[in-house]
Design an enzyme around this catalytic site. Structure first.
Site, mmCIF file in Angstrom:
data_model
loop_
_atom_site.group_PDB
_atom_site.id
_atom_site.type_symbol
_atom_site.label_atom_id
_atom_site.label_comp_id
_atom_site.label_asym_id
_atom_site.label_seq_id
_atom_site.Cartn_x
_atom_site.Cartn_y
_atom_site.Cartn_z
ATOM 1 N N GLU A 34 0.956 -1.221 -0.068
ATOM 2 C CA GLU A 34 0.059 -0.038 0.013
ATOM 3 C C GLU A 34 0.839 1.098 0.198
ATOM 4 O OE1 GLU A 34 -0.165 -2.491 1.718
ATOM 5 O OE2 GLU A 34 -2.141 -3.299 2.711
ATOM 6 N N CYS A 91 -2.785 -3.785 6.920
ATOM 7 C CA CYS A 91 -2.531 -3.734 8.390
ATOM 8 C C CYS A 91 -2.666 -2.021 8.932
ATOM 9 C CB CYS A 91 -1.151 -3.904 8.539
ATOM 10 S SG CYS A 91 0.112 -2.537 8.176
ATOM 11 N N CYS A 99 -0.901 0.770 7.532
ATOM 12 C CA CYS A 99 -1.356 1.022 6.109
ATOM 13 C C CYS A 99 -2.792 1.891 6.167
ATOM 14 C CB CYS A 99 -1.462 -0.158 5.127
ATOM 15 S SG CYS A 99 -0.010 -0.801 4.772
HETATM 16 O O1 LIG Z 1 -0.976 -4.419 4.924
HETATM 17 C C1 LIG Z 1 -0.183 -5.103 4.379
HETATM 18 C C2 LIG Z 1 0.538 -5.985 5.596
HETATM 19 C C3 LIG Z 1 1.650 -6.694 5.118
HETATM 20 N N1 LIG Z 1 2.076 -6.596 4.072
HETATM 21 C C4 LIG Z 1 3.454 -7.388 3.717
HETATM 22 C C5 LIG Z 1 4.496 -7.194 4.563
HETATM 23 C C6 LIG Z 1 5.217 -8.754 4.823
HETATM 24 O O2 LIG Z 1 6.317 -8.650 3.684
HETATM 25 C C7 LIG Z 1 4.012 -9.515 4.250
HETATM 26 C C8 LIG Z 1 3.553 -10.352 5.497
HETATM 27 O O3 LIG Z 1 4.608 -11.207 5.869
HETATM 28 P P1 LIG Z 1 3.847 -12.541 6.692
HETATM 29 O O4 LIG Z 1 5.169 -13.566 6.554
HETATM 30 O O5 LIG Z 1 2.811 -12.970 5.980
HETATM 31 O O6 LIG Z 1 3.973 -12.176 8.301
HETATM 32 O O7 LIG Z 1 2.972 -8.646 3.904
HETATM 33 C C9 LIG Z 1 1.807 -5.596 3.136
HETATM 34 O O8 LIG Z 1 2.562 -5.523 2.104
HETATM 35 N N2 LIG Z 1 0.774 -4.705 3.628
#
Ligand SMILES: O=c1ccn([C@H]2C[C@H](O)[C@@H](COP(=O)(O)O)O2)c(=O)[nH]1
Length: 202
Positions: A95, A119, A122
Site C-alpha cells: 500500500e 495493516c 497502512c
Molecule cells: O498491509 C500489509 C500487511 C503486510 N504486508 C506485507 C509485509 C510482509 O512482507 C508480508 C507479510 O508477511 P508474513 O510472513 O505473512 O507475516 O506482507 C503488506 O504489504 N501490506
C-alpha cells in the site's frame, strides 16, 4: 457464457453486424488483477501483496511489498528470534509503495485494490491520503490485533471496505515446476481459489 460470442450475426441472420464479446472480467476484477500482478513481483518468500490505486476509472499507482530501494541485503525471515533479522523492521508494504509510486497529484477519493487487508500502519496512510475505498481479496490475518485496529480506524474514518470474492484472472497464469530436471508448464485453471481467503467479515 455467451455461446454466440464472436459469431458474426451474418451467420445467424444474414446481417453484417457482429455481437460484442462479453468481457471476461468486471472492472473490479480487472483492477484486482493488476494488484495480483504487482504481488507477483514481491520477493517475500511467505506473503506477496500487491496494491493498485484507481482514480476515476484509471490506474494511478501500483505497488508490492518490497525492501526499501537499494536495500538488497536485508533478511526476509518472519520468525527469527532476533528482531533485527526479521523482515518486519524493513519491508515497505504494498500500500505504501502504491501510494508513493502514484503518478497523479494525489489519491484523494481513490479506490485501492489490495490483495491483503491493510495493516494498521497502512490504514493510517490510506486515511491520511484520502483514499475513499479499499477493495481486498484476502483477510488471512483478521484475527491479529493490527487488523482489528486497522478495521476500527478505517470504519471510523468512513473508508468504504469491500471484500471481493476470488473470482480470478488466474487463467492468465502459467505455473512451472520441475519433474526429473525438466521444466513442466501447467496452466492454472480459471477459478482456482487463493489460499487463506476468508468469508467477507463485513
Ligand atoms: O498491509 C500489509 C500487511 C503486510 N504486508 C506485507 C509485509 C510482509 O512482507 C508480508 C507479510 O508477511 P508474513 O510472513 O505473512 O507475516 O506482507 C503488506 O504489504 N501490506
Amino acid at each position: 457464457y455467451n455461446f454466440f460470442q464472436n459469431i458474426p450475426l451474418s451467420d445467424l441472420n444474414g446481417s453484417k453486424e457482429t455481437l460484442p464479446r462479453e468481457p471476461r472480467l468486471s472492472l473490479g476484477e480487472y483492477f484486482m488483477a493488476f494488484a495480483r500482478l504487482a504481488a507477483e513481483m514481491s520477493r517475500d518468500p511467505n506473503t506477496q501483496v500487491g496494491a493498485c490505486i484507481v482514480k476515476d476509472g484509471k490506474i494511478v499507482g501500483t505497488g508490492y511489498n518490497a525492501m526499501p530501494n537499494g536495500c538488497t541485503d536485508l533478511p526476509w525471515s518472519n520468525d527469527n528470534p532476533d528482531w533485527l533479522q526479521k523482515k518486519y523492521a524493513y519491508v515497505c508494504h504494498a500500500e505504501l509503495n502504491a501510494i508513493v509510486n502514484k503518478f497523479s497529484a494525489d489519491v484523494k477519493g481513490c479506490t485501492m485494490y489490495v490483495t491483503l487487508f491493510p495493516c494498521n500502519e497502512c490504514a493510517k496512510l490510506i486515511i491520511q491520503t484520502g483514499i475513499a475505498k479499499v477493495v481486498y481479496l484476502s483477510d488471512k490475518y483478521h484475527d491479529k490485533d493490527e487488523m482489528k485496529a486497522s478495521k476500527a480506524m478505517l470504519k471510523e474514518a468512513k473508508v468504504e471496505l469491500r471484500y471481493t470474492a476470488n473470482k480470478l484472472f488466474l487463467f492468465c497464469f502459467i505455473h512451472s515446476f520441475s519433474v526429473n530436471g525438466n521444466r513442466v508448464f501447467q496452466a492454472i485453471p480459471e477459478g482456482t481459489s487463493v489460499k487463506n481467503c476468508v468469508k467477507d467479515p463485513h
